[in-house]
Write an enzyme that holds these catalytic residues in place. Sequence first.
Site, PDB file in Angstrom:
ATOM      1  N   ASP A  44       0.834  -1.212   0.000  1.00 20.68           N
ATOM      2  CA  ASP A  44       0.000   0.000   0.000  1.00 20.68           C
ATOM      3  C   ASP A  44       0.865   1.257   0.000  1.00 20.68           C
ATOM      4  O   ASP A  44       0.347   2.376  -0.094  1.00 20.68           O
ATOM      5  CB  ASP A  44      -1.016   0.002   1.154  1.00 20.68           C
ATOM      6  CG  ASP A  44      -0.357  -0.003   2.527  1.00 20.68           C
ATOM      7  OD1 ASP A  44       0.880  -0.163   2.608  1.00 20.68           O
ATOM      8  OD2 ASP A  44      -1.088   0.138   3.533  1.00 20.68           O
ATOM      9  N   ASP A  83      -1.238  -6.027  -0.179  1.00 16.57           N
ATOM     10  CA  ASP A  83      -1.517  -5.385   1.112  1.00 16.57           C
ATOM     11  C   ASP A  83      -2.998  -5.119   1.287  1.00 16.57           C
ATOM     12  O   ASP A  83      -3.662  -4.655   0.352  1.00 16.57           O
ATOM     13  CB  ASP A  83      -0.799  -4.021   1.178  1.00 16.57           C
ATOM     14  CG  ASP A  83       0.482  -4.079   1.986  1.00 16.57           C
ATOM     15  OD1 ASP A  83       0.722  -5.078   2.687  1.00 16.57           O
ATOM     16  OD2 ASP A  83       1.246  -3.092   1.911  1.00 16.57           O
ATOM     17  N   LYS A 113      -1.394  -9.207   2.976  1.00 12.19           N
ATOM     18  CA  LYS A 113      -0.565  -8.799   4.118  1.00 12.19           C
ATOM     19  C   LYS A 113      -1.345  -7.809   4.978  1.00 12.19           C
ATOM     20  O   LYS A 113      -2.013  -6.926   4.445  1.00 12.19           O
ATOM     21  CB  LYS A 113       0.750  -8.165   3.647  1.00 12.19           C
ATOM     22  CG  LYS A 113       1.594  -7.633   4.815  1.00 12.19           C
ATOM     23  CD  LYS A 113       3.031  -7.349   4.424  1.00 12.19           C
ATOM     24  CE  LYS A 113       3.249  -6.058   3.684  1.00 12.19           C
ATOM     25  NZ  LYS A 113       2.875  -4.823   4.411  1.00 12.19           N
ATOM     26  N   GLU A 182       9.488  -4.274  10.024  1.00 11.45           N
ATOM     27  CA  GLU A 182       9.899  -2.973   9.462  1.00 11.45           C
ATOM     28  C   GLU A 182      10.351  -2.001  10.555  1.00 11.45           C
ATOM     29  O   GLU A 182       9.727  -1.894  11.618  1.00 11.45           O
ATOM     30  CB  GLU A 182       8.723  -2.345   8.692  1.00 11.45           C
ATOM     31  CG  GLU A 182       9.062  -0.941   8.168  1.00 11.45           C
ATOM     32  CD  GLU A 182       8.116  -0.402   7.113  1.00 11.45           C
ATOM     33  OE1 GLU A 182       7.146  -1.083   6.755  1.00 11.45           O
ATOM     34  OE2 GLU A 182       8.386   0.731   6.641  1.00 11.45           O
TER      35      GLU A 182
HETATM   36  O1  KIV Z   1       3.737  -1.076   1.447  1.00 10.98           O
HETATM   37  C1  KIV Z   1       4.829  -1.649   1.259  1.00 10.98           C
HETATM   38  O2  KIV Z   1       5.453  -1.524   0.200  1.00 10.98           O
HETATM   39  C2  KIV Z   1       5.320  -2.485   2.339  1.00 10.98           C
HETATM   40  C3  KIV Z   1       6.726  -3.003   2.274  1.00 10.98           C
HETATM   41  C4  KIV Z   1       7.723  -1.960   2.075  1.00 10.98           C
HETATM   42  C5  KIV Z   1       7.030  -3.917   3.392  1.00 10.98           C
HETATM   43  O3  KIV Z   1       4.591  -2.771   3.245  1.00 10.98           O
END
Ligand code: KIV
Length: 265
Positions: A44, A83, A113, A182
Amino acid sequence: MGMRITVPQIKARKKQTKIVCISTYTAPLARLSDEVADIILVGDSLGMVLYGMDSTLSVTVDMMCLHGRAVVKSSDKALVVVDMPFASYQGSNATAYKNAAKILAETGAGAVKLEGGREIEGTVKFLTQRGIPVMGHVGMQPQNFNVYGGFKFRGRDKEEFEKIIDDAKAVEDAGAFAIVIEGVTRNLAKRITDRVKIPTIGIGAAPECDGQVLVAEDVLGLGFGQKPRFVKKYAELNEIIKDALVDFAADIKEGKFPAKENCYE
Ligand code: KIV
């Protein structure tokens, strides 16, 4: 068409060969990333990287579906993980299930995710027990932008250090097949990696994680703003693009484009 990497194959990579994860959102970069990535994450972060938003909070399920579909269509090897955006899963398990199912059905991705720890363990369990593979995301959670007052490294004090380890354990016990860690200290990421039996994927974390992820635009020098310390640029494409566009504009102004070979007689 090759066989796509599966969720069980990623899970089995714990403490084996490092997992390469690239966060990317568009057909051209998905096609190139698929050559080297085990996982393509449709993050996201696209809200900020592609749409110029100040945070990821305004990203919608429909945006994730459009980009997820483009990435799945343009790849055939990597596991694609999409995401779940802000407010698409935090409200109730039923809402989370509806949105996760929509994302998988409309994109063809293999997993979703979710950011969060102990507070979302029930949701992760609800999804994983009903056929939706989940990747966790602990430590710095960009969807908590307003709670943190910006993007800040996490786990500096002992209480938060222990809480983030507990978050990772909770998400693992709830059935996640892997966890992104992260924005934490190396020591904390290493501790989590030792404690959980599923692969950890680091970003601003530690080389000891089972894999690493960065946003493709950052790796390629296509990002804007200051480069954070955890990013390593492997190319400076912004400079190359700028030069090409200057040449293009000059050719138009000088009447050199289109040339004879660009015209249909
Ligand atoms: O949104 C994203 O790109 C992420 C990664 C950087 C882990 O969550």
